[in-house]
Design a protein around this motif. Structure first.
Motif, short mmCIF file in Angstrom:
data_model
loop_
_atom_site.label_atom_id
_atom_site.label_comp_id
_atom_site.label_asym_id
_atom_site.label_seq_id
_atom_site.Cartn_x
_atom_site.Cartn_y
_atom_site.Cartn_z
N VAL A 95 0.87 -1.18 0.00
CA VAL A 95 0.00 0.00 0.00
C VAL A 95 0.90 1.22 0.00
CG1 VAL A 95 -1.78 1.26 1.24
CG2 VAL A 95 -1.81 -1.23 1.23
N SER A 96 0.68 2.14 -0.92
CA SER A 96 1.61 3.26 -1.08
C SER A 96 0.87 4.56 -1.33
CB SER A 96 2.55 2.98 -2.27
OG SER A 96 3.28 4.13 -2.63
N PRO A 97 1.42 5.68 -0.86
CA PRO A 97 0.81 6.98 -1.16
C PRO A 97 0.93 7.35 -2.64
CG PRO A 97 2.91 7.26 -0.01
CD PRO A 97 2.58 5.82 0.03
N ASN A 98 1.70 6.56 -3.40
CA ASN A 98 1.80 6.80 -4.84
C ASN A 98 0.70 6.09 -5.61
OD1 ASN A 98 4.22 8.32 -4.56
ND2 ASN A 98 5.40 6.42 -4.39
N PRO A 102 -6.11 3.67 1.04
CA PRO A 102 -6.96 3.59 2.23
C PRO A 102 -7.20 4.97 2.81
CG PRO A 102 -4.72 2.97 2.79
CD PRO A 102 -4.75 3.14 1.30
N THR A 103 -8.35 5.13 3.45
CA THR A 103 -8.64 6.35 4.18
C THR A 103 -8.04 6.22 5.58
OG1 THR A 103 -10.68 6.75 2.95
CG2 THR A 103 -10.45 7.86 5.07
N TRP A 134 -0.10 10.85 1.28
CA TRP A 134 -1.40 10.19 1.42
C TRP A 134 -2.50 11.21 1.14
CZ3 TRP A 134 -1.47 5.09 1.57
CH2 TRP A 134 -0.35 4.42 2.03
N LYS A 135 -3.51 10.79 0.39
CA LYS A 135 -4.51 11.73 -0.14
C LYS A 135 -5.78 11.81 0.70
CE LYS A 135 -2.01 12.42 -3.88
NZ LYS A 135 -0.95 11.39 -3.67
N SER A 188 -15.64 6.42 8.24
CA SER A 188 -15.04 6.54 6.90
C SER A 188 -13.64 5.95 6.78
CB SER A 188 -14.97 8.03 6.50
OG SER A 188 -14.15 8.75 7.40
N SER A 189 -13.01 5.60 7.89
CA SER A 189 -11.58 5.27 7.86
C SER A 189 -11.33 3.77 7.74
CB SER A 189 -10.90 5.79 9.12
OG SER A 189 -10.99 7.20 9.19
N ASP A 190 -10.43 3.41 6.83
CA ASP A 190 -9.97 2.03 6.72
C ASP A 190 -8.91 1.71 7.77
OD1 ASP A 190 -11.42 1.35 4.18
OD2 ASP A 190 -10.19 3.02 3.45
N PHE A 191 -8.13 2.73 8.12
CA PHE A 191 -7.19 2.64 9.23
C PHE A 191 -7.43 3.86 10.12
CE2 PHE A 191 -3.28 4.26 11.17
CZ PHE A 191 -2.96 3.20 12.00
#
Length: 496
Positions: free
Chosen positions: A8-11, A18-19, A41-42, A78-81
């Motif tokens: 999992v990457s911010p790119n 993930p949110t 991270w977006k 809303s958050s996955d993590f």
């Protein structure tokens, strides 16, 4: 066969990222939000107390990827993590309120310094499908996370969930340390309880004396630089950072009590050794009122008890230093000259003496003697915890203790000063009273009492925080750079 997982990457495309959620935007919460945003991270959803919503929204209006919510329900749904970054004292209440809103199959973490209350709150209030992979950055919000330990606790979840958390925090450059909840609380007590007690006691003692000792030319340079800078660094932080560990961690409470006991008993040995019996007429067996005559042999016997206890503690904690228990390693602190660069007081000039140690006026170093004595009494082996999850403060204070105890010249001058010099005896008494006071405060189990005691001392030093903060940060960076080089060198030697 080791299972491979997609990174999992911010790119990644924004729709596949993930949110990430943060409930609690104090100093550490903001540190995490800013580092995650900087990493790219977006979708970072954050909140604090509803009363702080508007101010927080304005503060993060131009921070990429960060969306501020009114409360924790929106973040949780809303958050996955999602990470709870709240004080340990309030973790149960906050999770009870927002836990039921947790998104299905999400990963939940807590950034608390004491994990026992966090674990209880998560198990009680989170949905059964929520995976618990908790965390704790073992450094303050003003310290760079690069190379610092970041504890990860896979308490309830899959290996996949752990890898996702590792990927999320990878940009921090921290060193992952995998522990259980129980191991975390033991290690944090071992690395923080006694050191915090020492710093807090020093600050309280100086505040009681209404003096900045480094301005009097009495406690400057070398070892004193670490004592002063780190004591002020602790008091410049929020009181609850230390209160939670001290009050809610049973192991920490035990160690703080032992620290006060060690300081008291060592001080009594110093006073007894330094007082002595009155001298009678030469050649007589009795002094005044039948008391024992003071002789060189009698002085040596009184000094012996103090010296034996200090040497015993050195053996337990550091080994004999000559190929015995102590592992061959480069010292944490390379020289007192390194530390002199960060002194708040005027460092004495070299006087041509053969040893640089003679530049500094000796004192008892009671705070360091009590620290090593309490570790020895409790059977704590600090170098084991250093290799697992040491904070920068623990590393520095262990470093000056190591420097003192492994230098026979320094240690002997400390013992001599403790017994035969009186200029610092009132300061040592204030320190003992402060250590006992903090121990009693923790025993009360009251966060309000802790806050009042901390705040009272903090107010005395507040005008000096800016200067000490700059110098302290530079000192920590210099020593940590040296430590990273040492650890890399030792790792290379072991691989050869």
């Amino acid at each position: 066969m080791v299972q491979a997982y997609n990174v999992v990457s911010p790119n990644d495309p924004v729709e596949t990222q993930p949110t990430l959620g943060l409930i609690g935007m104090g100093a550490m919460g903001k540190m995490y939000a800013n580092l995650l945003s900087k990493a790219g991270w977006k979708k970072i959803h954050v909140c604090d107390l509803p009363a702080k919503y508007q101010a927080l929204k304005e503060e993060y209006a131009n921070v990429p990827g960060v969306t501020v919510f009114q409360d924790g329900h929106g973040v949780a749904r809303s958050s996955d993590f999602m990470m709870y970054s709240v004080e340990a004292e309030f973790i149960e209440r906050v999770v009870a309120e927002y836990g039921p809103s947790t998104k299905i199959n999400s990963i939940v973490a807590g950034q608390t310094s004491v994990k026992a209350p966090e674990r209880e709150a998560f198990e009680k209030h989170l949905p059964a499908d929520a995976q618990i992979v908790s965390c704790h950055s073992l450094h303050g919000p003003t310290v760079s996370p690069l190379g610092q330990p970041l504890v990860l606790i896979k308490h309830r979840g899959t290996d996949r969930s752990l890898h996702i958390v590792e990927d999320i925090f990878r940009s921090f450059g921290s060193r992952y340390v995998h522990l259980s909840y129980e191991e975390h609380d033991r290690v944090t007590a071992n690395t923080q309880a006694v050191t915090h007690a020492a710093f807090l006691s020093m600050g309280s003692a100086w505040a009681s004396e209404k003096t900045y000792p480094w301005e009097q030319g009495l406690y400057v340079g070398g070892i004193e630089t670490v004592k002063v800078n780190l004591a002020l660094r602790i008091y410049s932080n929020a009181w609850h950072v230390y209160a939670g560990l001290a009050i809610l961690n049973p192991k920490a409470r035990e160690q703080i009590n032992q620290y006060a006991k060690s300081a008291t008993e060592l001080y009594k040995l110093m006073v007894v050794a330094g007082t002595g019996a009155p001298s009678g007429p030469e050649g007589t067996a009795n002094g005044i009122n039948g008391e024992r005559t003071r002789t060189p042999d009698y002085d040596a016997e009184r000094e012996k008890k103090l010296r034996e206890r200090i040497y015993w503690a050195r053996q337990v904690v550091f080994g004999d230093g000559d190929g015995g228990k102590r592992r061959k390693r480069r010292p944490i602190l390379l020289s007192q000259e390194l530390l002199d660069q960060f002194s708040l007081g005027q460092v004495p000039q070299k006087n041509g003496a053969s040893s640089s140690n003679l530049r500094y006026r000796p004192n008892s170093h009671l705070s360091l003697l009590a620290m090593v004595d309490s570790w020895a009494q409790l059977g704590i082996h600090p170098f084991e915890d250093l290799s697992v999850a040491a904070t920068p403060l623990f590393r520095l204070f262990l470093g000056v203790a190591e420097y003192l105890f492994l230098s026979q010249e320094l240690l002997d001058s400390s013992i001599y000063s403790a017994i035969y010099e009186t200029w610092h005896r009132s300061d040592d008494l204030e320190f003992v009273l402060a250590a006992r006071g903090w121990s009693q405060c923790v025993d009360f189990g009251s966060f309000e009492v802790y806050r009042l005691r901390f705040t009272e001392t903090r107010e005395f030093f507040e005008s000096r925080f800016a200067e000490a903060g700059v110098l302290g940060s530079k000192m920590i960076k210099a020593v940590m750079d040296s430590e990273m080089e040492r650890e890399e060198s030792e790792a290379s030697d072991q691989s050869d």
